[in-house]
Write an enzyme that holds these catalytic residues in place. Structure first.
Site, PDB file in Angstrom:
ATOM      1  N   GLY A 116       0.521   5.490  -1.618  1.00 29.11           N
ATOM      2  CA  GLY A 116       1.080   6.736  -1.125  1.00 29.11           C
ATOM      3  C   GLY A 116       2.499   6.580  -0.620  1.00 29.11           C
ATOM      4  O   GLY A 116       2.917   5.517  -0.169  1.00 29.11           O
TER       5      GLY A 116
ATOM      6  N   ASN B 171       3.678   7.415   6.881  1.00 29.35           N
ATOM      7  CA  ASN B 171       3.401   7.317   5.450  1.00 29.35           C
ATOM      8  C   ASN B 171       2.450   8.421   5.012  1.00 29.35           C
ATOM      9  O   ASN B 171       2.210   9.382   5.752  1.00 29.35           O
ATOM     10  CB  ASN B 171       2.806   5.941   5.134  1.00 29.35           C
TER      11      ASN B 171
ATOM     12  N   PRO C 124      -7.117   4.737   6.417  1.00 34.13           N
ATOM     13  CA  PRO C 124      -8.384   5.456   6.186  1.00 34.13           C
ATOM     14  C   PRO C 124      -9.472   4.623   5.536  1.00 34.13           C
ATOM     15  O   PRO C 124     -10.652   4.911   5.714  1.00 34.13           O
ATOM     16  CB  PRO C 124      -7.963   6.609   5.260  1.00 34.13           C
ATOM     17  N   THR C 125      -9.128   3.631   4.745  1.00 31.41           N
ATOM     18  CA  THR C 125     -10.071   2.717   4.085  1.00 31.41           C
ATOM     19  C   THR C 125     -11.122   3.435   3.254  1.00 31.41           C
ATOM     20  O   THR C 125     -12.236   2.936   3.094  1.00 31.41           O
ATOM     21  CB  THR C 125     -10.782   1.784   5.095  1.00 31.41           C
ATOM     22  N   ALA C 126     -10.784   4.587   2.699  1.00 35.02           N
ATOM     23  CA  ALA C 126     -11.800   5.375   1.992  1.00 35.02           C
ATOM     24  C   ALA C 126     -12.478   4.578   0.889  1.00 35.02           C
ATOM     25  O   ALA C 126     -13.704   4.573   0.780  1.00 35.02           O
ATOM     26  CB  ALA C 126     -11.148   6.633   1.417  1.00 35.02           C
ATOM     27  N   THR C 127     -11.694   3.884   0.059  1.00 35.45           N
ATOM     28  CA  THR C 127     -12.282   3.210  -1.092  1.00 35.45           C
ATOM     29  C   THR C 127     -12.828   1.839  -0.757  1.00 35.45           C
ATOM     30  O   THR C 127     -13.912   1.466  -1.213  1.00 35.45           O
ATOM     31  CB  THR C 127     -11.249   3.090  -2.225  1.00 35.45           C
TER      32      THR C 127
ATOM     33  N   SER D 246       0.802  -1.223   0.000  1.00 35.83           N
ATOM     34  CA  SER D 246       0.000   0.000   0.000  1.00 35.83           C
ATOM     35  C   SER D 246       0.829   1.265   0.000  1.00 35.83           C
ATOM     36  O   SER D 246       0.536   2.201  -0.731  1.00 35.83           O
ATOM     37  CB  SER D 246      -0.929   0.001   1.217  1.00 35.83           C
ATOM     38  N   CYS D 247       1.833   1.337   0.857  1.00 35.09           N
ATOM     39  CA  CYS D 247       2.598   2.569   1.004  1.00 35.09           C
ATOM     40  C   CYS D 247       4.072   2.258   1.194  1.00 35.09           C
ATOM     41  O   CYS D 247       4.447   1.172   1.634  1.00 35.09           O
ATOM     42  CB  CYS D 247       2.114   3.373   2.207  1.00 35.09           C
TER      43      CYS D 247
ATOM     44  N   GLU E 275      -0.575   6.287   9.329  1.00 35.76           N
ATOM     45  CA  GLU E 275      -0.833   5.133  10.191  1.00 35.76           C
ATOM     46  C   GLU E 275       0.342   4.164  10.271  1.00 35.76           C
ATOM     47  O   GLU E 275       0.332   3.250  11.098  1.00 35.76           O
ATOM     48  CB  GLU E 275      -2.098   4.380   9.731  1.00 35.76           C
TER      49      GLU E 275
ATOM     50  N   CYS F 269      -0.718   8.419   4.895  1.00 37.97           N
ATOM     51  CA  CYS F 269      -1.955   8.489   5.674  1.00 37.97           C
ATOM     52  C   CYS F 269      -1.718   8.426   7.181  1.00 37.97           C
ATOM     53  O   CYS F 269      -2.659   8.239   7.951  1.00 37.97           O
ATOM     54  CB  CYS F 269      -2.909   7.377   5.248  1.00 37.97           C
TER      55      CYS F 269
END
Length: 941
Positions: free
Chosen positions: A386, A570, A757-760, A357-358, A574, A572
């Site tokens: 990211g 990172n 954040p799990t936005a998507t 992810s990052c 976390e 976001c």
């Protein structure tokens, strides 16, 4: 209007001879029953009349709402004058008076509509009843013969099994927009557009729209794979053929990994659950369709369950019992109990499976190293999510360059190049590149760093597309609390500070201050800590950046302090992993869907245990399967094997438990739920260590020393000072079993938990993002897939029980930006349950995060919501975050007093703060902080 005035509010009914108390008015219905006089019912009726004439444009109009309020007051005052001691009114008297007031105030068209409505309502109800009876019979007859009725049968089938949806009404809306000779593609679009407009009235239309879209997806895929569409009658058989076809086509087109052919595709096809397609909302399925399903020349050849099976196969490709594990992984994903992060969903099972992810990097202090880091950013951004870049090593403006005997231009020009790289390399065309630059607040360039996102000044020294974050040591916060001075240095003069933290940092920092005072260090600056803090908060408020993150808790509580330093988080905020010139830290993410594990008013512990165990295995597999764009990332990831299991749907879980977010009970649930996830996650990693061995750098870690996340709070208190921390350390579970397992077998992963954040992926599964409170109860969400009406289904369900869900309530929610606070007829208990993010006190958000943080070995993406914002509130909130032991914070979502009341009045938009953010925030003096609902924030989700 009779129905609305007499039957949509209070349930109190009285006999005709009820003895009235002085000063109280009652209303007699046509059936002879007497109910309490209710001003809100009159207001609702008048608003309905206005909506009937002026349409939905009246929904968010201040003028209309003011007029309705005044007319309601006029009607009520007439009866109060007539009956000062109370009495009984007939419903006709009230309706006559409403009509009269409309005429007196020159609302002739509205009054005419009102009169006609009164006359026609009875006949209309009879006609509607007859139509419903006919429709029910017709729907039953036609549901088995969809093809014979074209799109009408398709619509009726999509509505089957869903309550409060009316297929005939939807069909009429489609007919109103279609035209003779319309193409099949245009008709499909017409159907979806019509269906999605019904979502604001009834949340179940989101499922209807998703099913209509699903039908189109199936047709597209089957035609591309050359499979007869008549097979759709047997969905199990359809999916068996589609799985084989999609995998073979993907391999033929050189996109999917050839090893997928080694699976037993017939077996896996039979294990697919077609019924799980019905769990998608329109937003979730449209997001998958637009951005996740594999395509060839803009044609999709993956169906939803094939997509999830392909992801499961990709994650089990190296397993010995790969078919068993693929079925296990698929079952978890398809149930929505857990969802992998977006890069994993994008690329699992492909020829280049970049699943992480990052990435986190440290930029060295030399020219080739700086441009090497920018090159790495470009390569990582092409494939990954990211990026978090630590720039603290790079010397400050005015520092001497030994090789040329010149002076450095500082970090800002290089940050500008990094910013432009993020724009140029946009994650393979799927999403915008997203970088975050971190800088420690003792760096001499920190004041200019704070202004990078300003819209004024020299644009060559601005980074409008890149996020920024402050990396703040505890010593600064303590100086701030004591109102003391702070000294800024260039890292070229104070090189040790970058790698030190805690008491060691304090000691060395004070030594450098003495060298500056004696003149041995020439380049430095003294500033009051309070002045720098004020500037940090001012820029955060004005530009949304830099975010505030805390160096010491990230390092002191890190399990990996024995092999390095955490220099940044990172994109976001976390992930808290070590970085250096040889190691680029990698985060591998996925999230437990918490509300899926709530049953009968409590957490289903066994289900949660099973989900976490499987999820940890899936995340650990990512490390070995992953395609690494740069070697430093592979070196770091395989050496330490960090993963980040998080959660989403925290707000939904509270709804299911009937717990308001704004309560101590919610704080306790945050504690309880995270403790369970932590317990099972650590246990699962220990079990994997027994099976596969510990990670390479395990020896000497906090795990190896028997120090768990909860235990590390004590170490933080010792390093920081007990007066500067207040973090709960209670535990409910018996941790001895897990401690014994770790002691015996070790850990497979250096880090196990992080809340992204799990936005998507929250959109995909249809729940609220991570640990967020409800943003608004009704709004329009914009992302890369378009604009979607989002409505809180839990709220609608409660309002239906109270007979309060109608067009007027929808209009009021639009007007109030999804808030119930000023809608008088809504009961207080419902208002409290469904408070929006800006109505939740920040202390509950921070305290809940503090309770979770004690169980997490990394950090959490924590957005802070502050209404009626001022400097004091910002100061108190961020100091509280540090004092409560938080490691990081994410976006500041603040709104000024002028925009709290109404920010969409003039535009009529449901969510103008989102869709016209810059204009609205400039007007209200609220910050231009990026929203969690904005696609810019989805980089690693």
């Amino acid at each position: 209007m009779e129905q609305q005035i007499t039957e949509t509010g209070t349930k109190e009914e009285l006999s005709p001879n009820f003895a009235l108390k002085p000063g109280k008015m009652r209303v007699m219905k046509r059936n002879g029953k007497v109910v309490a006089f209710d001003r809100e019912k009159i207001k609702v009726a008048i608003m309905k009349a206005f909506l009937a004439v002026e349409g939905s444009s009246a929904a968010a109009s201040t003028r209309i709402h003011d007029q309705v309020e005044q007319l309601t007051d006029d009607v009520v005052s007439v009866f109060e004058r007539r009956m000062p001691s109370g009495g009984s009114l007939h419903i006709e008297d009230i309706q006559d008076q409403v009509e009269l007031q409309l005429m007196r105030n020159e609302h002739q068209q509205v009054a005419r509509s009102y009169v006609l409505y009164r006359e026609e309502r009875k006949n209309q109800r009879n006609e509607e009843q007859l139509k419903r009876e006919t429709t029910s019979q017709k729907s039953e007859e036609s549901s088995n013969n969809e093809a014979s009725e074209g799109f009408e049968g398709k619509v009726r089938k999509a509505c089957e099994g869903l309550v409060d949806v009316n297929p005939e009404e939807l069909i009429e809306a489609i007919k109103a927009t279609a035209y003779e000779g319309i193409s099949e593609e245009d008709l499909s679009n017409c159907i979806l557009i019509a269906a999605r407009t019904f979502v604001e009235k009834e949340p179940n239309y989101s499922f209807v729209t998703a099913r209509l879209l699903l039908d189109d997806i199936e047709n597209e895929v089957l035609r591309f794979l050359d499979i007869d569409t008549s097979i759709k009658k047997d969905r199990s058989k359809m999916y068996q053929k589609a799985l084989v076809g999609s995998i073979e086509k993907g391999i033929e087109l050189e996109f999917l990994d050839e090893r997928l052919k080694d699976f037993d595709l017939d077996r896996l096809g039979k294990s697919i659950k077609p019924e799980n397609d019905l769990n998608f909302t329109f937003l979730g399925l449209q997001t998958l369709y637009d951005r996740y399903f594999i395509t060839h020349e803009d044609t999709r050849y993956e169906m939803p369950q094939v997509f999830l099976m392909r992801v499961a196969m990709g994650l089990s490709v190296d397993e010995k019992d790969k078919n068993d594990k693929a079925e296990e992984f698929y079952k978890l994903l398809s149930s929505f109990d857990y969802m992998s992060s977006t890069p994993t969903l994008f690329n699992s099972g492909t020829r280049r499976p970049q699943l992480s992810s990052c990435y986190l990097t440290t930029v060295p202090d030399d020219l080739s190293g700086i441009y090497g880091a920018i090159h790495d950013n470009a390569m990582l951004s092409k494939w990954a999510g990211g990026l978090g870049n630590d720039w603290t090593n790079v010397r400050a403006l005015g520092s001497r360059i030994k090789g040329t005997n010149g002076k450095s231009q500082g970090i800002v020009p290089f940050l500008k190049v990094s910013n432009d790289t993020a724009v140029a390399v946009n994650q393979g065309g799927k999403r915008k590149g997203a970088f975050c630059a971190y800088l420690e607040c003792w760096h001499l360039d920190v004041e200019e760093f704070l202004e990078l996102r300003k819209n004024t000044g020299d644009d060559r020294r601005r980074t409008h597309d890149m996020n920024t974050a402050n990396w703040i040591p505890d010593l600064f916060m303590k100086r701030l609390m004591k109102n003391e001075e702070w000294t800024l240095f260039s890292p070229s003069d104070a090189p040790e500070l970058h790698d030190l933290y805690g008491k060691a940092f304090e000691k060395k920092y004070e030594e450098y201050e003495k060298l500056a005072a004696s003149g041995e260090i020439k380049l430095f600056k003294k500033i009051k800590a309070e002045d720098l803090w004020r500037k940090i908060l001012t820029m955060l408020f004005e530009t949304g950046h830099p975010w505030i993150t805390f160096k010491d808790p990230c390092n002191i509580r890190s399990p990996q302090g024995h092999v390095g330093t955490v220099h940044s988080s990172n994109l976001c905020t976390e992930i808290t992993l070590n970085t250096n010139k040889d190691e680029i830290a990698v985060c591998n993410l996925g999230s437990i869907n918490l509300p899926q594990h709530i049953h009968d008013g409590k957490i289903n512990v066994e289900q949660l245990k099973s989900s976490v165990k499987t999820a940890i295995r899936m995340l650990d597999n990512v490390i070995d399967i992953n395609y690494y764009p740069v070697p430093q990332a592979e070196n770091s990831n395989k050496k330490h094997r960090p993963i980040g299991l998080g959660m989403m749907g925290f707000q939904d879980a509270l709804y299911k438990l009937n717990i308001p977010y704004n309560t101590d009970e919610a704080v306790n649930f945050a504690d309880e739920s995270m403790e369970l996830i932590s317990y099972f996650a650590i246990q699962a990693s220990a079990e994997l260590a027994e099976e596969r061995g510990t990670y390479e750098s395990y020896a000497g870690s906090l795990w190896d020393q028997g120090i768990f996340p909860l235990d590390s709070i004590k170490i933080l208190a010792e390093e920081r000072g007990a007066d500067f921390i207040d973090q709960n350390t209670d535990a409910k579970l018996d941790w001895k079993k897990v401690r014994d397992q770790v002691k015996k077998h070790g850990m497979r992963n250096s880090n196990v938990m992080a809340i992204a954040p799990t936005a998507t992926i929250a959109n995909i599964t249809g729940v609220s993002p991570c640990i967020e409170p409800t943003y608004q109860n009704l709004y329009v969400k914009s992302n890369l897939s378009g604009e979607f009406t989002v409505i809180n289904p839990y709220l609608v369900e409660e309002l239906k029980k109270e007979q309060l869900w109608d067009d007027v309530m929808i209009a009021d929610l639009k007007y109030s930006q999804g808030s119930l606070a000023n809608i008088n007829r809504v009961p207080e208990n419902i208002k409290n349950m469904f408070q929006t993010a800006f109505e939740v006190e920040p202390k509950f958000i921070v305290e809940s995060a503090s309770r979770r943080q004690k169980w997490i070995d990394q950090a959490q993406s924590l957005n802070l919501y502050i209404s009626n914002v001022d400097g004091k509130k910002l100061d108190n909130t961020y100091k509280m975050a540090w004092y409560k032991g938080l490691k990081t914070t994410y976006y500041l979502r603040a709104i000024g007093a002028t925009s709290t009341e109404m920010a969409t009045v003039d535009t009529g938009s449901l969510n103008a703060v989102e869709t016209n953010r810059e204009e609205n925030m400039a007007a209200s003096q609220a910050p231009k902080a990026c929203s969690i609902l904005d696609p810019d924030c989805e980089a690693c989700q």
